[in-house]
Design an enzyme around this catalytic site. Structure first.
Site, short mmCIF file in Angstrom:
data_model
loop_
_atom_site.label_atom_id
_atom_site.label_comp_id
_atom_site.label_asym_id
_atom_site.label_seq_id
_atom_site.Cartn_x
_atom_site.Cartn_y
_atom_site.Cartn_z
N ARG A 1 1.28 -12.48 -1.79
CA ARG A 1 -0.09 -12.67 -1.32
C ARG A 1 -0.85 -13.69 -2.14
O ARG A 1 -0.53 -13.95 -3.30
CB ARG A 1 -0.86 -11.35 -1.46
CG ARG A 1 -0.35 -10.22 -0.61
CD ARG A 1 -0.96 -10.28 0.77
NE ARG A 1 -0.55 -9.16 1.59
CZ ARG A 1 -1.19 -8.79 2.69
NH1 ARG A 1 -2.27 -9.44 3.09
NH2 ARG A 1 -0.75 -7.79 3.41
N SER B 1 -1.61 -5.38 9.91
CA SER B 1 -1.10 -6.30 8.90
C SER B 1 0.12 -7.08 9.41
O SER B 1 1.03 -6.51 9.98
CB SER B 1 -0.69 -5.47 7.68
OG SER B 1 -0.25 -6.32 6.68
N LYS C 1 -3.79 -12.25 11.97
CA LYS C 1 -5.26 -12.38 11.87
C LYS C 1 -5.65 -13.53 10.93
O LYS C 1 -6.46 -14.37 11.28
CB LYS C 1 -5.89 -11.08 11.32
CG LYS C 1 -5.77 -9.88 12.22
CD LYS C 1 -6.49 -8.65 11.64
CE LYS C 1 -5.95 -8.21 10.29
NZ LYS C 1 -4.54 -7.84 10.27
N THR C 2 -5.05 -13.53 9.74
CA THR C 2 -5.43 -14.53 8.74
C THR C 2 -4.97 -15.92 9.18
O THR C 2 -5.74 -16.88 9.17
CB THR C 2 -4.82 -14.15 7.37
OG1 THR C 2 -5.31 -12.86 7.00
CG2 THR C 2 -5.19 -15.16 6.31
N ARG D 1 0.82 -1.21 0.00
CA ARG D 1 0.00 0.00 0.00
C ARG D 1 0.85 1.26 0.00
O ARG D 1 2.01 1.25 0.41
CB ARG D 1 -0.92 0.02 1.22
CG ARG D 1 -2.19 -0.82 1.07
CD ARG D 1 -3.05 -0.79 2.31
NE ARG D 1 -2.33 -1.30 3.46
CZ ARG D 1 -1.76 -0.55 4.39
NH1 ARG D 1 -1.87 0.76 4.34
NH2 ARG D 1 -1.11 -1.11 5.39
N HIS E 1 -10.75 -3.75 12.37
CA HIS E 1 -9.71 -4.44 11.60
C HIS E 1 -9.39 -5.73 12.35
O HIS E 1 -8.49 -5.76 13.19
CB HIS E 1 -8.48 -3.55 11.48
CG HIS E 1 -7.47 -4.04 10.50
ND1 HIS E 1 -6.12 -3.94 10.69
CD2 HIS E 1 -7.63 -4.65 9.30
CE1 HIS E 1 -5.49 -4.45 9.64
NE2 HIS E 1 -6.38 -4.90 8.80
N LYS F 1 -8.70 -2.55 0.90
CA LYS F 1 -8.58 -1.65 2.04
C LYS F 1 -9.37 -0.37 1.80
O LYS F 1 -9.77 0.30 2.76
CB LYS F 1 -7.10 -1.35 2.33
CG LYS F 1 -6.35 -2.56 2.91
CD LYS F 1 -6.97 -3.09 4.20
CE LYS F 1 -6.01 -3.98 4.97
NZ LYS F 1 -6.65 -4.81 6.01
N ASP G 1 -10.16 -10.55 8.03
CA ASP G 1 -9.56 -9.21 8.04
C ASP G 1 -10.47 -8.03 8.41
O ASP G 1 -9.99 -7.08 8.99
CB ASP G 1 -8.96 -8.94 6.66
CG ASP G 1 -7.98 -7.77 6.64
OD1 ASP G 1 -7.10 -7.73 7.50
OD2 ASP G 1 -8.11 -6.91 5.76
N1 LIG Z 1 3.53 -16.85 16.18
C1 LIG Z 1 2.96 -16.48 15.05
N2 LIG Z 1 1.65 -16.14 15.01
C2 LIG Z 1 1.06 -15.74 13.86
N3 LIG Z 1 1.70 -15.67 12.68
C3 LIG Z 1 3.01 -16.02 12.64
C4 LIG Z 1 3.69 -16.43 13.82
N4 LIG Z 1 4.97 -16.69 13.48
C5 LIG Z 1 5.07 -16.46 12.17
N5 LIG Z 1 3.91 -16.05 11.63
C6 LIG Z 1 3.71 -15.66 10.23
O1 LIG Z 1 3.36 -14.28 10.25
C7 LIG Z 1 2.45 -13.98 9.24
C8 LIG Z 1 1.15 -13.44 9.83
O2 LIG Z 1 0.45 -12.87 8.77
P1 LIG Z 1 -1.12 -12.83 8.59
O3 LIG Z 1 -1.77 -13.92 9.34
O4 LIG Z 1 -1.39 -12.73 7.13
O5 LIG Z 1 -1.42 -11.44 9.29
P2 LIG Z 1 -2.64 -10.47 9.11
O6 LIG Z 1 -3.76 -11.27 8.54
O7 LIG Z 1 -2.89 -9.96 10.47
O8 LIG Z 1 -2.17 -9.43 8.17
C9 LIG Z 1 2.19 -15.25 8.46
O9 LIG Z 1 3.07 -15.27 7.38
C10 LIG Z 1 2.56 -16.32 9.49
O10 LIG Z 1 2.99 -17.51 8.90
C1 LIG Z 2 -3.84 -6.06 2.92
C2 LIG Z 2 -3.33 -5.53 4.00
O1 LIG Z 2 -3.56 -5.97 5.26
P1 LIG Z 2 -3.52 -7.39 5.92
O2 LIG Z 2 -2.12 -7.82 5.91
O3 LIG Z 2 -4.07 -7.08 7.27
O4 LIG Z 2 -4.37 -8.35 5.15
C3 LIG Z 2 -2.54 -4.33 3.94
O5 LIG Z 2 -2.17 -3.85 5.03
O6 LIG Z 2 -2.28 -3.83 2.83
CA LIG Z 3 -4.24 -11.08 6.27
MN LIG Z 4 -5.65 -7.43 7.35
#
Ligand SMILES: Nc1ncnc2c1ncn2[C@@H]1O[C@H](COP(=O)(O)OP(=O)(O)O)[C@@H](O)[C@H]1O
Ligand SMILES: C=C(OP(=O)(O)O)C(=O)O
Ligand SMILES: [Ca+2]
Ligand SMILES: [Mn+2]
Length: 550
Positions: free
Chosen positions: A340, A256, A260-261, A73, A236, A216, A275
């Site tokens: 992604r 981010s 979360k995911t 972003r 969020h 977003k 998200d």
């Molecule tokens: N302890 C942990 N808890 C959560 N994610 C972790 C951890 N250690 C490493 N990771 C990695 O960190 C990243 C978390 O990203 P994601 O779940 O996509 O975050 P969000 O959805 O909040 O943007 C993933 O690539 C995941 O594999």
């Molecule tokens: C897509 C985004 O968020 P997230 O990693 O929370 O999915 C972002 O921050 O651009």
């Molecule tokens: Ca995510």
């Molecule tokens: Mn997100």
């Protein structure tokens, strides 16, 4: 029936457009020149992206696309139009930078002019918000098939009947990201411009092809509409629910890259969404129809649900692949660390469709990725601490998610999503406090970031331990644990959690030096105080005192 690709192309165009033709000619689209493809089949978007945009099909059937120069972003290039209907609600400042209405018109025209130079223009009509009471109709108009397919995955897909009777959209995105903004236009600081207009209910994108801007952008719109027009709380966060009738609901807040995911995709629970959610009077609903997972270092062993969602219809973004077998190389960061995959939520086996929980949340988990390795892997928060940490929003920015971020960078991202909020953080925090109080929600702070030292010396908390902590919250054992006090921050940390080595629960025990640790705690506490000071005028003394005390 059609035979062959060309006949197919003819058929696919304006026939799908039906009643919408009038809108497009009124908006300035040159229907004699361009071919509009509305809600085109996935296969046809694949074909166009491959023919015209350099996309390829991966070994598992996903479409691999590249977003060009921007792979994250561009918050510095985001603008909100200053106009009378929303100006008193918007929190103006470095997050929501003003743009005047005239400049918006110029950029909007520039985007439509560019779209009119294309042979194909892709339209996707869908919904944001699973609860029919609070959903909006969204139209995406884009020059790239990849962007249409991305939003096909990320929005809620309409049925044939809903598409037929779609009518006027509530919000429109004009994505001409392949074309730059004009740097001589008032207020432009680069050739990238991402702007939202709440009076017109439109968004214009120029000079960035990063697809995440669109999802977003919708989130920003919901962060305005939900509290201001519907009286509901947008967050969020990801969300999941225990299996069975009316199981308990958990919200995971986090910026981010905090998890979360990853953590919401839990084989033992139903996925509501990864998200963007709304905590409504009647429960929790997802805003989106898909997920946008990070694929960096993705493995089938550690994250099987996400790994297996990467198949026909899914979009891989900026992922390097091996030309010999078309296998994605998830460890390759040569394009970006922010690689992604966008897939429809039903590609996760335990997704709950429709993505709504008809009950109030039981647990809130605030995810922080602490690059200093100071905060404990888990602590229990009092209601005042929950509000404090929500407003402070301490975490790190993940490399690549924003333009210019190259290593985990500590930040205070209020509401755990500062780039996306529209109102003053105090307004979201107040609604959160009311809902937490009314429903007696338990709140936990989980550090998914560093342990045993800061970024560079320590390591990221292993995912299996974080998962064990989340399991202990869900099976109720953590709430019954024995707690001790974590100084300065006054956090309640459990002495033991099943499946987690006890020593890591208290960060000082795994740091190489106690003195170095104490100095780091002091330093972080000071950073909290400084960051929080700008909100003090709007926050009660109880909440302020729930922060670190030096
Ligand atoms: N302890 C942990 N808890 C959560 N994610 C972790 C951890 N250690 C490493 N990771 C990695 O960190 C990243 C978390 O990203 P994601 O779940 O996509 O975050 P969000 O959805 O909040 O943007 C993933 O690539 C995941 O594999
Ligand atoms: C897509 C985004 O968020 P997230 O990693 O929370 O999915 C972002 O921050 O651009
Ligand atoms: Ca995510
Ligand atoms: Mn997100």
């Amino acid at each position: 029936m059609v035979h062959g690709r060309h006949a197919h192309d003819e058929n696919e165009g304006n026939t799908f457009l039906g009643k919408e033709l009038k809108y497009f000619s009124q908006a300035g689209f040159d229907l004699d020149r361009i071919h509009i493809k509305r809600n085109a089949p996935i296969a046809s978007l694949y074909e166009d992206a491959i023919l015209n945009e350099g996309a390829v099909i991966s070994s598992s059937g996903a479409l691999i696309n590249f977003s060009g120069k921007k792979t994250g972003r561009s918050p510095k290039d985001k603008r909100i139009v200053y106009e009378e209907t929303s100006k008193d609600d918007v929190w103006w400042g470095p997050v929501n930078i003003k743009m005047d209405e005239h400049t918006f018109e110029i950029n909007r025209e520039r985007a439509i002019d560019y779209l009119n130079t294309r042979e194909n223009v892709y339209v996707f009509d869908g919904f944001a918000g699973w609860d029919p009471k609070y959903r909006i109709k969204v139209r995406v108009i884009a020059s790239r098939a990849y962007h249409a397919l991305f939003m096909h995955n990320m929005l809620i897909r309409p049925t044939a009947e809903e598409l037929e009777n779609f009518g006027e959209p509530d919000f429109i995105i004009y994505n001409a990201g392949q074309f730059p903004a004009n740097r001589f236009t008032t207020g432009m600081t680069s050739t990238t411009s991402v702007e939202v207009n709440f009076k017109r209910m439109e968004m214009v994108i120029l000079g960035t092809e990063y697809a995440g801007e669109m999802k977003k952008g919708i989130f920003s719109v919901m962060h305005y509409l939900q509290p201001v027009k519907f009286g509901q709380l947008s967050l969020h966060s990801s969300a999941n629910q225990a299996k069975g009738d009316n199981g308990d609901v958990t919200l995971f807040f986090g910026l981010s890259g905090t998890g979360k995911t990853t953590l919401s995709a839990d084989p033992n629970r139903l996925l509501i969404g990864d998200d963007e959610h709304v905590w409504s009077d009647t429960g929790v609903f997802n805003i989106e129809g898909g997920c946008y997972a990070k694929t960096i270092n993705l493995s089938a062993e550690k994250e099987p649900e996400i790994f297996n969602a990467i198949k026909f219809g899914s979009i891989l973004e900026n992922v390097v692949y091996n030309p010999a077998d078309r296998r994605p190389d998830y460890d390759d960061v040569s394009i970006t660390e922010n690689t992604r995959c966008a897939y429809p939520i039903e590609y996760i086996p335990n997704a709950k469709i429709p993505c709504i929980a008809d009950r109030q949340p039981s647990n809130i988990i605030m995810l922080t990725c602490d690059a200093f390795g100071v905060l404990p892997p888990v602590s229990r928060l009092t209601p005042e601490q929950a509000q404090y940490h929500f407003v402070a929003g301490y975490t790190s920015k993940t490399p690549g998610t924003e333009d210019g971020i190259v290593e985990p960078s500590p930040t205070f991202s209020t509401c755990y999503g500062q780039p996306f909020i529209i109102l003053h953080p105090g307004r979201y925090a107040k609604m959160l406090a009311e809902r937490m109080e009314k429903n007696k929600v338990d709140c936990w702070l989980i550090n998914t970031g560093w342990t045993g030292g800061k970024f560079g010396t320590g390591k990221r908390c292993p995912l299996k331990y974080t998962r064990a902590i989340v399991d202990a919250i869900h099976n109720g054992t953590l709430a019954k644990a024995e707690f001790e006090n974590f100084p300065i921050f006054n956090l309640a940390i459990p002495k033991a959690v099943e499946g987690v080595p006890s020593e890591i629960l208290d960060p000082v025990k795994v740091w190489p030096s106690k003195d170095a640790f104490n100095a780091e705690v002091q330093k972080l506490g000071g950073m909290f105080q400084k960051a929080f000071s700008k909100y003090e005028a709007d926050i009660t003394a109880e909440v302020k005192n729930a922060g670190p005390i030096l």
